[in-house]
Design a protein around this motif. Sequence first.
Motif, PDB file in Angstrom:
ATOM      1  N   LYS A 228       0.859  -1.184   0.000  1.00 17.30           N
ATOM      2  CA  LYS A 228       0.000   0.000   0.000  1.00 17.30           C
ATOM      3  C   LYS A 228       0.894   1.233   0.000  1.00 17.30           C
ATOM      4  CE  LYS A 228      -4.034  -2.177   2.134  1.00 17.30           C
ATOM      5  NZ  LYS A 228      -5.055  -2.097   3.212  1.00 17.30           N
TER       6      LYS A 228
ATOM      7  N   ASP B  78      -5.658  11.914  -3.468  1.00 19.49           N
ATOM      8  CA  ASP B  78      -5.247  10.573  -3.051  1.00 19.49           C
ATOM      9  C   ASP B  78      -5.072  10.489  -1.540  1.00 19.49           C
ATOM     10  OD1 ASP B  78      -5.233   9.558  -5.650  1.00 19.49           O
ATOM     11  OD2 ASP B  78      -3.177  10.228  -6.005  1.00 19.49           O
TER      12      ASP B  78
ATOM     13  N   SER C  20      -9.554   9.067   4.700  1.00 20.85           N
ATOM     14  CA  SER C  20     -10.982   8.894   4.975  1.00 20.85           C
ATOM     15  C   SER C  20     -11.375   7.423   5.016  1.00 20.85           C
ATOM     16  CB  SER C  20     -11.822   9.638   3.940  1.00 20.85           C
ATOM     17  OG  SER C  20     -11.592   9.134   2.629  1.00 20.85           O
ATOM     18  N   SER C  21     -10.655   6.571   4.300  1.00 22.49           N
ATOM     19  CA  SER C  21     -10.973   5.139   4.312  1.00 22.49           C
ATOM     20  C   SER C  21     -10.686   4.494   5.660  1.00 22.49           C
ATOM     21  CB  SER C  21     -10.197   4.418   3.202  1.00 22.49           C
ATOM     22  OG  SER C  21      -8.814   4.300   3.518  1.00 22.49           O
ATOM     23  N   TYR C  22      -9.907   5.153   6.502  1.00 26.49           N
ATOM     24  CA  TYR C  22      -9.612   4.646   7.846  1.00 26.49           C
ATOM     25  C   TYR C  22     -10.429   5.375   8.922  1.00 26.49           C
ATOM     26  CZ  TYR C  22      -5.699   2.101   5.825  1.00 26.49           C
ATOM     27  OH  TYR C  22      -4.920   1.231   5.076  1.00 26.49           O
TER      28      TYR C  22
ATOM     29  N   ASP D 259      -1.025   4.732   4.407  1.00 21.29           N
ATOM     30  CA  ASP D 259      -1.883   3.630   4.837  1.00 21.29           C
ATOM     31  C   ASP D 259      -1.380   3.032   6.147  1.00 21.29           C
ATOM     32  OD1 ASP D 259      -4.104   2.674   2.884  1.00 21.29           O
ATOM     33  OD2 ASP D 259      -2.446   3.162   1.554  1.00 21.29           O
TER      34      ASP D 259
ATOM     35  N   CYS E  28      -2.086   5.480   9.093  1.00 16.59           N
ATOM     36  CA  CYS E  28      -3.516   5.541   9.389  1.00 16.59           C
ATOM     37  C   CYS E  28      -4.004   4.270  10.068  1.00 16.59           C
ATOM     38  CB  CYS E  28      -4.309   5.779   8.100  1.00 16.59           C
ATOM     39  SG  CYS E  28      -4.167   7.432   7.408  1.00 16.59           S
ATOM     40  N   HIS E  29      -3.517   3.125   9.591  1.00 15.54           N
ATOM     41  CA  HIS E  29      -3.927   1.851  10.181  1.00 15.54           C
ATOM     42  C   HIS E  29      -3.494   1.765  11.650  1.00 15.54           C
ATOM     43  CE1 HIS E  29      -4.805  -2.431  10.492  1.00 15.54           C
ATOM     44  NE2 HIS E  29      -3.595  -2.612  10.973  1.00 15.54           N
TER      45      HIS E  29
ATOM     46  N   GLN F 216      -5.692   4.119  13.711  1.00 13.71           N
ATOM     47  CA  GLN F 216      -7.064   3.618  13.816  1.00 13.71           C
ATOM     48  C   GLN F 216      -7.167   2.453  14.798  1.00 13.71           C
ATOM     49  OE1 GLN F 216      -8.465   1.017  10.745  1.00 13.71           O
ATOM     50  NE2 GLN F 216     -10.491   1.966  10.670  1.00 13.71           N
TER      51      GLN F 216
ATOM     52  N   GLY G 261      -8.440  10.505   0.150  1.00 14.25           N
ATOM     53  CA  GLY G 261      -9.133   9.230   0.007  1.00 14.25           C
ATOM     54  C   GLY G 261      -8.597   8.157   0.938  1.00 14.25           C
ATOM     55  N   ILE G 262      -7.277   8.087   1.059  1.00 13.40           N
ATOM     56  CA  ILE G 262      -6.681   7.086   1.952  1.00 13.40           C
ATOM     57  C   ILE G 262      -7.074   7.347   3.391  1.00 13.40           C
ATOM     58  CG2 ILE G 262      -4.503   6.220   2.900  1.00 13.40           C
ATOM     59  CD1 ILE G 262      -3.277   6.715   0.107  1.00 13.40           C
TER      60      ILE G 262
END
Length: 238
Positions: free
Chosen positions: A47, A84, A90-92, A51, A54-55, A58, A87-88
Amino acid sequence: MEYKTCESAPLGGALSREIPRIGVVLLAAGQSRRMGNNKQLLPWRGKTILDAVCHALQVGWEQSNSSWNLEAYPMVAVTGGDHDIDGIASSYGFSITHNSRSDLGQGTSIALGVQYLVNTFGTHSLDGIICSVSDQPLLDSMVIEKLIASFQQHRDETNRTIVVPKYGPTQHPGNPVLFGAHWFEALQHIEGDQGGRTIIRGAGHNFVEYVSIIPEWGFDIDTPEDYNDLQHRESEGV
Protein backbone atom coordinates in the motif's frame (compact mmCIF):
# COMPACT_ATOMS: atom_id res chain seq x y z
CA MET A 1 -24.45 14.36 10.78
CA GLU A 2 -25.16 14.28 14.49
CA TYR A 3 -22.47 12.91 16.76
CA LYS A 4 -23.29 10.92 19.86
CA THR A 5 -20.88 12.46 22.30
CA CYS A 6 -20.81 12.10 26.04
CA GLU A 7 -19.73 14.71 28.53
CA SER A 8 -16.64 13.76 30.48
CA ALA A 9 -17.18 12.56 34.02
CA PRO A 10 -16.60 15.12 36.79
CA LEU A 11 -12.89 15.67 37.10
CA GLY A 12 -10.96 14.32 40.03
CA GLY A 13 -11.44 11.27 42.23
CA ALA A 14 -11.69 8.05 40.24
CA LEU A 15 -11.34 9.81 36.88
CA SER A 16 -7.71 8.76 36.47
CA ARG A 17 -8.84 5.12 36.44
CA GLU A 18 -11.47 5.72 33.75
CA ILE A 19 -10.67 5.46 30.07
CA PRO A 20 -10.02 8.99 28.78
CA ARG A 21 -11.70 10.20 25.62
CA ILE A 22 -8.95 10.92 23.14
CA GLY A 23 -9.07 12.48 19.66
CA VAL A 24 -6.45 12.21 16.92
CA VAL A 25 -5.02 14.87 14.61
CA LEU A 26 -3.00 13.47 11.70
CA LEU A 27 -0.68 16.00 10.08
CA ALA A 28 -0.69 15.16 6.38
CA ALA A 29 -0.25 18.52 4.64
CA GLY A 30 3.55 18.57 4.49
CA GLN A 31 5.44 19.74 1.45
CA SER A 32 7.93 16.79 1.37
CA ARG A 33 10.60 19.18 0.07
CA ARG A 34 13.55 17.05 1.18
CA MET A 35 12.07 13.93 -0.41
CA GLY A 36 11.35 15.56 -3.77
CA ASN A 37 7.92 13.94 -4.09
CA ASN A 38 5.04 13.11 -1.77
CA LYS A 39 6.54 10.70 0.76
CA GLN A 40 3.14 9.79 2.19
CA LEU A 41 2.22 8.09 -1.10
CA LEU A 42 5.42 6.10 -1.49
CA PRO A 43 4.83 2.33 -1.81
CA TRP A 44 5.07 0.37 1.41
CA ARG A 45 4.02 -3.21 2.11
CA GLY A 46 1.62 -3.34 -0.81
CA LYS A 47 0.00 0.00 0.00
CA THR A 48 1.47 3.37 0.98
CA ILE A 49 3.29 4.87 3.93
CA LEU A 50 0.14 6.85 4.73
CA ASP A 51 -1.88 3.63 4.84
CA ALA A 52 0.50 2.21 7.44
CA VAL A 53 0.27 5.28 9.66
CA CYS A 54 -3.52 5.54 9.39
CA HIS A 55 -3.93 1.85 10.18
CA ALA A 56 -1.77 2.10 13.32
CA LEU A 57 -3.68 5.14 14.55
CA GLN A 58 -7.06 3.62 13.82
CA VAL A 59 -6.34 0.29 15.50
CA GLY A 60 -4.65 1.92 18.50
CA TRP A 61 -7.59 4.27 18.98
CA GLU A 62 -10.14 1.46 18.65
CA GLN A 63 -8.31 -0.74 21.16
CA SER A 64 -8.27 2.07 23.73
CA ASN A 65 -11.73 3.54 23.13
CA SER A 66 -13.93 0.53 22.39
CA SER A 67 -16.48 1.58 25.04
CA TRP A 68 -17.04 5.04 23.56
CA ASN A 69 -20.18 4.91 21.39
CA LEU A 70 -19.74 7.32 18.49
CA GLU A 71 -21.18 7.45 14.99
CA ALA A 72 -17.88 8.92 13.79
CA TYR A 73 -14.32 8.72 15.08
CA PRO A 74 -12.89 11.89 16.68
CA MET A 75 -10.01 11.67 14.21
CA VAL A 76 -9.13 14.26 11.58
CA ALA A 77 -6.45 14.36 8.90
CA VAL A 78 -5.18 17.81 8.01
CA THR A 79 -4.16 17.65 4.36
CA GLY A 80 -3.11 19.96 1.58
CA GLY A 81 -6.08 18.96 -0.56
CA ASP A 82 -4.42 16.07 -2.39
CA HIS A 83 -7.23 13.79 -3.62
CA ASP A 84 -5.25 10.57 -3.05
CA ILE A 85 -4.26 11.51 0.49
CA ASP A 86 -7.82 12.54 1.33
CA GLY A 87 -9.13 9.23 0.01
CA ILE A 88 -6.68 7.09 1.95
CA ALA A 89 -7.19 8.90 5.26
CA SER A 90 -10.98 8.89 4.97
CA SER A 91 -10.97 5.14 4.31
CA TYR A 92 -9.61 4.65 7.85
CA GLY A 93 -12.31 6.75 9.47
CA PHE A 94 -10.57 10.13 9.42
CA SER A 95 -12.50 13.29 8.70
CA ILE A 96 -10.66 15.65 6.37
CA THR A 97 -9.85 19.32 6.69
CA HIS A 98 -7.59 21.23 4.32
CA ASN A 99 -4.71 23.52 5.21
CA SER A 100 -4.15 26.11 2.50
CA ARG A 101 -1.25 27.59 4.49
CA SER A 102 0.84 24.46 5.03
CA ASP A 103 3.87 26.30 3.65
CA LEU A 104 3.87 28.34 6.87
CA GLY A 105 4.78 25.30 8.94
CA GLN A 106 3.45 22.34 10.88
CA GLY A 107 1.94 24.58 13.55
CA THR A 108 -0.82 25.72 11.20
CA SER A 109 -1.93 22.11 10.66
CA ILE A 110 -1.97 21.38 14.39
CA ALA A 111 -4.07 24.48 15.00
CA LEU A 112 -6.57 23.56 12.27
CA GLY A 113 -6.87 19.93 13.39
CA VAL A 114 -7.44 20.73 17.05
CA GLN A 115 -9.91 23.46 16.13
CA TYR A 116 -11.81 20.99 13.94
CA LEU A 117 -12.13 18.40 16.70
CA VAL A 118 -13.09 20.94 19.37
CA ASN A 119 -15.73 22.52 17.12
CA THR A 120 -17.11 19.18 15.95
CA PHE A 121 -17.19 17.19 19.18
CA GLY A 122 -17.46 19.94 21.78
CA THR A 123 -15.00 21.52 24.18
CA HIS A 124 -15.80 19.17 27.06
CA SER A 125 -16.16 15.88 25.15
CA LEU A 126 -12.44 15.22 24.68
CA ASP A 127 -9.95 14.70 27.50
CA GLY A 128 -6.95 14.86 25.18
CA ILE A 129 -5.76 14.86 21.58
CA ILE A 130 -2.95 12.86 19.96
CA CYS A 131 -1.01 14.80 17.33
CA SER A 132 0.65 12.44 14.85
CA VAL A 133 2.87 12.93 11.82
CA SER A 134 2.29 10.91 8.65
CA ASP A 135 5.81 9.76 7.82
CA GLN A 136 6.35 6.96 10.37
CA PRO A 137 5.73 3.80 8.31
CA LEU A 138 6.72 1.47 11.16
CA LEU A 139 4.37 3.07 13.68
CA ASP A 140 2.58 0.39 15.69
CA SER A 141 -0.85 0.62 17.26
CA MET A 142 0.80 -0.25 20.58
CA VAL A 143 2.35 3.23 20.63
CA ILE A 144 -1.13 4.77 20.69
CA GLU A 145 -2.26 2.38 23.38
CA LYS A 146 0.79 3.20 25.51
CA LEU A 147 0.23 6.95 25.17
CA ILE A 148 -3.40 6.67 26.23
CA ALA A 149 -2.60 4.27 29.10
CA SER A 150 0.06 6.63 30.44
CA PHE A 151 -2.31 9.59 30.16
CA GLN A 152 -4.97 7.60 32.01
CA GLN A 153 -2.50 6.83 34.80
CA HIS A 154 -1.00 10.29 35.24
CA ARG A 155 -3.76 12.77 34.36
CA ASP A 156 -4.98 15.11 37.06
CA GLU A 157 -8.08 17.23 37.52
CA THR A 158 -6.74 19.91 35.17
CA ASN A 159 -5.98 17.56 32.24
CA ARG A 160 -2.57 19.22 31.81
CA THR A 161 -0.71 15.95 31.29
CA ILE A 162 1.32 15.64 28.09
CA VAL A 163 2.60 12.19 27.06
CA VAL A 164 5.68 11.97 24.84
CA PRO A 165 7.26 8.76 23.47
CA LYS A 166 11.01 8.22 23.83
CA TYR A 167 12.51 5.81 21.34
CA GLY A 168 15.23 3.24 21.87
CA PRO A 169 18.47 3.31 23.88
CA THR A 170 19.04 7.01 23.19
CA GLN A 171 15.58 7.84 24.56
CA HIS A 172 15.12 10.42 21.83
CA PRO A 173 11.69 12.11 22.15
CA GLY A 174 9.48 11.83 19.10
CA ASN A 175 5.94 11.50 17.75
CA PRO A 176 3.04 11.08 18.19
CA VAL A 177 2.33 13.21 21.28
CA LEU A 178 -0.79 13.26 23.47
CA PHE A 179 -1.85 16.66 24.85
CA GLY A 180 -4.38 16.94 27.66
CA ALA A 181 -7.44 19.13 27.15
CA HIS A 182 -5.91 22.01 29.13
CA TRP A 183 -3.68 22.71 26.10
CA PHE A 184 -6.39 22.77 23.43
CA GLU A 185 -6.55 26.56 23.38
CA ALA A 186 -2.78 26.92 23.09
CA LEU A 187 -2.63 24.27 20.36
CA GLN A 188 -5.13 26.26 18.29
CA HIS A 189 -2.71 29.20 18.24
CA ILE A 190 0.54 27.43 17.35
CA GLU A 191 2.44 28.96 14.45
CA GLY A 192 5.57 28.12 12.51
CA ASP A 193 7.30 24.77 12.21
CA GLN A 194 8.02 24.03 15.88
CA GLY A 195 4.66 22.36 16.38
CA GLY A 196 3.81 21.15 19.87
CA ARG A 197 7.41 21.57 21.02
CA THR A 198 6.60 25.17 21.91
CA ILE A 199 4.29 23.83 24.63
CA ILE A 200 6.40 20.83 25.65
CA ARG A 201 9.48 22.99 26.19
CA GLY A 202 7.53 25.92 27.56
CA ALA A 203 4.43 26.10 29.74
CA GLY A 204 3.84 22.34 29.58
CA HIS A 205 7.36 21.33 30.62
CA ASN A 206 6.46 20.29 34.17
CA PHE A 207 3.48 18.22 33.03
CA VAL A 208 5.28 15.92 30.54
CA GLU A 209 5.26 12.16 31.07
CA TYR A 210 7.47 9.92 28.94
CA VAL A 211 6.87 6.39 27.71
CA SER A 212 9.68 4.21 26.34
CA ILE A 213 9.13 2.78 22.87
CA ILE A 214 11.28 0.47 20.76
CA PRO A 215 13.24 2.53 18.19
CA GLU A 216 11.84 0.92 15.03
CA TRP A 217 8.35 2.23 15.70
CA GLY A 218 9.58 5.82 15.67
CA PHE A 219 11.51 5.60 12.39
CA ASP A 220 10.49 8.43 10.07
CA ILE A 221 11.45 9.30 6.54
CA ASP A 222 12.41 12.70 5.19
CA THR A 223 14.85 11.96 2.37
CA PRO A 224 15.35 9.39 -0.42
CA GLU A 225 18.14 7.91 1.74
CA ASP A 226 15.66 7.35 4.56
CA TYR A 227 13.30 5.57 2.18
CA ASN A 228 16.11 3.36 0.90
CA ASP A 229 16.99 2.53 4.50
CA LEU A 230 13.34 1.61 5.14
CA GLN A 231 13.30 -0.74 2.16
CA HIS A 232 16.59 -2.26 3.31
CA ARG A 233 15.10 -2.90 6.74
CA GLU A 234 12.19 -4.67 5.10
CA SER A 235 14.33 -6.82 2.83
CA GLU A 236 16.57 -7.79 5.76
CA GLY A 237 13.60 -8.48 8.04
CA VAL A 238 14.63 -5.80 10.53
